[in-house]
Design an enzyme around this catalytic site. Sequence first.
Site, short mmCIF file in Angstrom:
data_model
loop_
_atom_site.label_atom_id
_atom_site.label_comp_id
_atom_site.label_asym_id
_atom_site.label_seq_id
_atom_site.Cartn_x
_atom_site.Cartn_y
_atom_site.Cartn_z
N GLU A 34 -5.85 31.45 -13.28
CA GLU A 34 -5.66 30.35 -14.41
C GLU A 34 -4.38 29.32 -13.81
O GLU A 34 -3.62 29.68 -13.03
CB GLU A 34 -5.32 31.10 -15.68
CG GLU A 34 -3.96 31.79 -15.71
CD GLU A 34 -3.15 32.08 -16.80
OE1 GLU A 34 -2.96 31.06 -17.41
OE2 GLU A 34 -2.84 33.22 -17.15
N VAL A 114 -6.19 31.70 -20.47
CA VAL A 114 -6.92 33.19 -20.30
C VAL A 114 -8.42 32.70 -20.73
O VAL A 114 -9.34 32.98 -20.23
CB VAL A 114 -6.29 34.28 -20.79
CG1 VAL A 114 -7.45 35.29 -20.57
CG2 VAL A 114 -5.20 34.82 -19.84
N SER A 148 -4.69 34.85 -30.73
CA SER A 148 -5.14 34.08 -29.56
C SER A 148 -6.53 34.16 -29.41
O SER A 148 -7.53 35.11 -29.62
CB SER A 148 -4.58 34.71 -28.39
OG SER A 148 -4.83 34.17 -27.22
N ALA A 149 -6.94 32.76 -28.80
CA ALA A 149 -8.45 32.78 -28.78
C ALA A 149 -8.96 33.38 -27.51
O ALA A 149 -10.19 33.74 -27.25
CB ALA A 149 -8.84 31.30 -28.37
N ASP A 150 -7.67 34.20 -26.77
CA ASP A 150 -8.19 34.87 -25.50
C ASP A 150 -9.09 36.12 -25.74
O ASP A 150 -10.06 36.71 -25.42
CB ASP A 150 -6.99 35.37 -25.05
CG ASP A 150 -5.94 34.58 -24.10
OD1 ASP A 150 -6.77 33.32 -24.26
OD2 ASP A 150 -5.11 34.97 -23.82
N LYS A 167 1.80 40.75 -24.00
CA LYS A 167 3.45 40.51 -23.86
C LYS A 167 4.04 41.07 -25.24
O LYS A 167 3.33 41.25 -26.35
CB LYS A 167 4.00 39.14 -24.04
CG LYS A 167 3.57 38.44 -22.55
CD LYS A 167 3.75 36.90 -22.92
CE LYS A 167 3.49 36.13 -21.89
NZ LYS A 167 2.08 36.12 -21.33
#
Length: 310
Positions: A34, A114, A148-150, A167
């Site tokens: 990334e 990501v 998160s869109a991850d 995290k």
Amino acid sequence: MPHVPVPVSPRDPLLTSPEVGDAVAAGRPVVALESTLLAHGLPAPQNRAAAEDLETAVRAHGAVPATVAVLDGVARVGLTAGELDRVCAGGLAKLSVRDLGAAVGLRRDGATTVAATAALAHAAGVQVFATGGLGGVHRGARESWDVSADLAALATTPVLVVCSGVKSILDVPATLEVLETESVPVVGYRTDAFPGFYRRDSGHPVPWRVDTPAEAAAVWQAHRALGGRPGAVLAQPVPADAELDAVLHDRLLDEGLALISSRGVTGKDVTPVLLEHFHSGSDGASLRTNLALVLANAALAAQVAAALGA
């Protein structure tokens, strides 16, 4: 005077570098990397040195590095040295999957998260992706809906993501619950505990464990052969000698959470603010931890990609 749209000439919105394209076509191992880490996660000049070190780590284990970014309105999988310079110079937008169309259509520059990296890697035929940590469910998401869109990208994009968990600033159990709900396999690499990025153990277990790159490759191949639609997470703890001290970590986390609350920071701005607080408050120790874990993940991803090729 009425606005007159500027005509956009037809062009390919996705460009794969010759080296990456040739490797994918020949079935040789490739690892996606990334660019948000470089543009937003690490300060200069460490970010440019890290870009070089990450690609070197991938090559050292027999794979081709494919750093991903959007430059001049073109999504690029595999960057030249000059393009890496541009990514690390700053000023790039932070692009998730939902932002890719706008950035390409408006011919902007952007660093891929990501989620966006996984989507573009898959579009280019790359199966394995190395990063530092996943995004996840943010603390207080019951009120903010900040997820998160991850996680959504992993649920729909068949890419194996090698990372060091999520995290500790996030809601770890809620993140693991979402991954389970979306049928995303979570596998620990030489660990029974889900990593917590700066810390080797987040306090939560992983459902499966592998101890070699070949085992990781076998799990991924079986997942895909049996019709697995989502991606998968291969979670590797930060190297033991680079782990952030527990007392320091907990103090910085408490301070950082109080900081974003007092400033009213929300959404995609939360992570950069907290990472900067960790960096400044630890006198650079968190940066050394970050670099160590992402380099270890790049090396492992290359080994797994090579095992898939074999």
